[in-house]
Write an enzyme that holds these catalytic residues in place. Structure first.
Site, PDB file in Angstrom:
ATOM      1  N   TYR A 184      34.747  39.694  39.849  1.00 28.55           N
ATOM      2  CA  TYR A 184      33.616  39.362  40.733  1.00 28.55           C
ATOM      3  C   TYR A 184      34.043  38.351  41.784  1.00 28.55           C
ATOM      4  CZ  TYR A 184      28.674  38.248  41.787  1.00 28.55           C
ATOM      5  OH  TYR A 184      27.452  38.064  42.391  1.00 28.55           O
ATOM      6  N   SER A 209      28.295  35.746  47.685  1.00 29.43           N
ATOM      7  CA  SER A 209      27.856  34.916  46.555  1.00 29.43           C
ATOM      8  C   SER A 209      28.480  33.534  46.726  1.00 29.43           C
ATOM      9  CB  SER A 209      28.375  35.535  45.252  1.00 29.43           C
ATOM     10  OG  SER A 209      28.213  34.653  44.160  1.00 29.43           O
TER      11      SER A 209
HETATM   12  P1  NAD Z   1      20.373  43.644  40.464  1.00 35.96           P
HETATM   13  O1  NAD Z   1      21.083  44.116  39.247  1.00 35.96           O
HETATM   14  O2  NAD Z   1      18.934  43.242  40.388  1.00 35.96           O
HETATM   15  O3  NAD Z   1      20.473  44.751  41.624  1.00 35.96           O
HETATM   16  C1  NAD Z   1      21.652  45.438  41.881  1.00 35.96           C
HETATM   17  C2  NAD Z   1      21.326  46.667  42.685  1.00 35.96           C
HETATM   18  O4  NAD Z   1      22.533  47.387  42.917  1.00 35.96           O
HETATM   19  C3  NAD Z   1      20.373  47.624  41.956  1.00 35.96           C
HETATM   20  O5  NAD Z   1      19.528  48.246  42.887  1.00 35.96           O
HETATM   21  C4  NAD Z   1      21.351  48.649  41.367  1.00 35.96           C
HETATM   22  O6  NAD Z   1      20.748  49.909  41.106  1.00 35.96           O
HETATM   23  C5  NAD Z   1      22.361  48.718  42.473  1.00 35.96           C
HETATM   24  N1  NAD Z   1      23.640  49.265  42.065  1.00 35.96           N
HETATM   25  C6  NAD Z   1      24.444  48.881  41.046  1.00 35.96           C
HETATM   26  N2  NAD Z   1      25.525  49.673  41.000  1.00 35.96           N
HETATM   27  C7  NAD Z   1      25.392  50.583  41.996  1.00 35.96           C
HETATM   28  C8  NAD Z   1      26.176  51.655  42.453  1.00 35.96           C
HETATM   29  N3  NAD Z   1      27.334  52.005  41.862  1.00 35.96           N
HETATM   30  N4  NAD Z   1      25.731  52.371  43.499  1.00 35.96           N
HETATM   31  C9  NAD Z   1      24.542  52.081  44.092  1.00 35.96           C
HETATM   32  N5  NAD Z   1      23.760  51.049  43.707  1.00 35.96           N
HETATM   33  C10 NAD Z   1      24.194  50.326  42.675  1.00 35.96           C
HETATM   34  O7  NAD Z   1      21.280  42.465  41.026  1.00 35.96           O
HETATM   35  P2  NAD Z   1      21.043  41.338  42.146  1.00 35.96           P
HETATM   36  O8  NAD Z   1      21.166  40.044  41.455  1.00 35.96           O
HETATM   37  O9  NAD Z   1      19.852  41.620  42.979  1.00 35.96           O
HETATM   38  O10 NAD Z   1      22.371  41.535  42.981  1.00 35.96           O
HETATM   39  C11 NAD Z   1      22.403  42.027  44.307  1.00 35.96           C
HETATM   40  C12 NAD Z   1      23.640  41.474  45.008  1.00 35.96           C
HETATM   41  O11 NAD Z   1      23.524  40.061  45.095  1.00 35.96           O
HETATM   42  C13 NAD Z   1      24.935  41.765  44.266  1.00 35.96           C
HETATM   43  O12 NAD Z   1      25.961  42.069  45.206  1.00 35.96           O
HETATM   44  C14 NAD Z   1      25.236  40.449  43.584  1.00 35.96           C
HETATM   45  O13 NAD Z   1      26.599  40.263  43.357  1.00 35.96           O
HETATM   46  C15 NAD Z   1      24.707  39.471  44.616  1.00 35.96           C
HETATM   47  N6  NAD Z   1      24.419  38.140  44.080  1.00 35.96           N
HETATM   48  C16 NAD Z   1      23.510  37.949  43.080  1.00 35.96           C
HETATM   49  C17 NAD Z   1      23.275  36.668  42.621  1.00 35.96           C
HETATM   50  C18 NAD Z   1      22.287  36.380  41.542  1.00 35.96           C
HETATM   51  O14 NAD Z   1      22.240  35.223  41.078  1.00 35.96           O
HETATM   52  N7  NAD Z   1      21.471  37.322  41.116  1.00 35.96           N
HETATM   53  C19 NAD Z   1      23.947  35.584  43.179  1.00 35.96           C
HETATM   54  C20 NAD Z   1      24.871  35.819  44.196  1.00 35.96           C
HETATM   55  C21 NAD Z   1      25.094  37.099  44.640  1.00 35.96           C
END
Ligand code: NAD
Length: 256
Positions: free
Chosen positions: A151, A138
């Site tokens: 985080y 991130s």
């Molecule tokens: P999201 O909530 O849409 O997806 C998260 C996924 O992780 C889902 O499929 C969920 O079921 C799964 N998950 C959660 N806990 C779990 C567990 N204990 N075991 C197995 N699966 C689990 O979120 P996203 O925004 O797509 O995030 C995905 C990654 O990207 C994360 O690591 C997040 O930190 C990172 N990220 C997101 C953003 C953003 O702006 N959305 C920015 C930077 C980084």
């Protein structure tokens, strides 16, 4: 480009993980999905691209369940060639009010899970003579924000882990890199948009605008498709000497 390879994308029932899984499938990779909630829809979307798709519901906070996921990949797909460590959660609170169980869960899911998948999948990659490990960190792996101590700690840790494993594998045909997205409009971020809308008494569109304006100079959300395209590049032969990088796709967030 990835025909005959298998990609495991953790947390791929939603958001960025699903976007990356679809991008890798479009290159011909067989896909193992993981995550909570509806798995049928994502499986059908991947299968429609003509590749083999599997699903394992391992809870990525549990080392034993991660071992079962990798064993499933070995038995049903012959191993993991592309490992995308993407599963992640968020919790927002000042440190003195941060629930200890949320801290533990964030460190386990956002950081330790990548250690477990990597330690279990890397030997097979080295034995087969090719591999890609892509850690979805991130902008918060590079800079901090208030109220996100767990985080930020986990994502900085994931960037450090990426560098260390990239050095250990530097002379091998396995590369290890991190992608550092800025704001992406997924369920994880929509929760923060909803909180801002409630806090500041504005509608959804204005809350999204204010969220972006606070951090992301482009004033545009990064998309799962853009992140998928970068993951595809990192899997290409042209990227074989890209090692240990933390590649931001953040609309200028970390350039400030
Ligand atoms: P999201 O909530 O849409 O997806 C998260 C996924 O992780 C889902 O499929 C969920 O079921 C799964 N998950 C959660 N806990 C779990 C567990 N204990 N075991 C197995 N699966 C689990 O979120 P996203 O925004 O797509 O995030 C995905 C990654 O990207 C994360 O690591 C997040 O930190 C990172 N990220 C997101 C953003 C953003 O702006 N959305 C920015 C930077 C980084």
């Amino acid at each position: 480009m990835l025909k005959g390879k298998t990609a495991l994308v953790t947390g791929s029932t939603s958001g960025i993980g699903l976007g990356v899984a679809l991008a890798l499938a479009r290159q011909g990779a067989n896909i193992i999905l993981n995550g909570f909630g509806d798995a049928e829809g994502p499986q059908a979307a991947v299968a429609a691209l003509g590749v083999k798709v599997g699903y394992h519901g391992a809870d990525m906070s549990q080392a034993g369940e991660i071992a079962a996921l990798v064993a499933y990949a070995d038995a049903a797909f012959g191993g993991i060639d592309v490992l995308v460590n993407n599963a992640g959660i968020q919790h927002v609170a000042p440190v003195q009010a941060f629930p200890a169980e949320k801290w533990d869960a964030i460190i386990a899911i956002n950081l330790s899970s990548a250690f477990h998948t990597t330690r279990l999948a890397l030997p097979g990659m080295l034995a087969r003579g090719w591999g890609r490990i892509i850690n979805i960190a991130s902008a918060h792996g590079l800079v901090a924000s208030a109220q996100k101590s767990a985080y930020v700690a986990a994502k900085h840790g994931l960037v450090g882990f990426t560098k260390s494993v990239a050095l250990e594998t530097a002379t091998s045909p396995v590369t290890v890199n991190a992608i550092c997205p800025g704001w992406v409009l997924t369920p994880l971020v929509q929760k923060q948009v909803d909180a801002l809308a409630a806090r500041e008494g504005v509608d959804d569109a204005e809350a999204r605008r204010r969220l972006l304006a606070e951090k992301q100079p482009s004033l545009q959300f990064t998309t799962p498709e853009e992140l998928g395209a970068l993951a595809v590049f990192l899997c290409s032969e042209a990227a074989q000497n890209v090692r240990g990088q933390a590649w931001a796709v953040d609309g200028g967030w970390t350039a400030q």
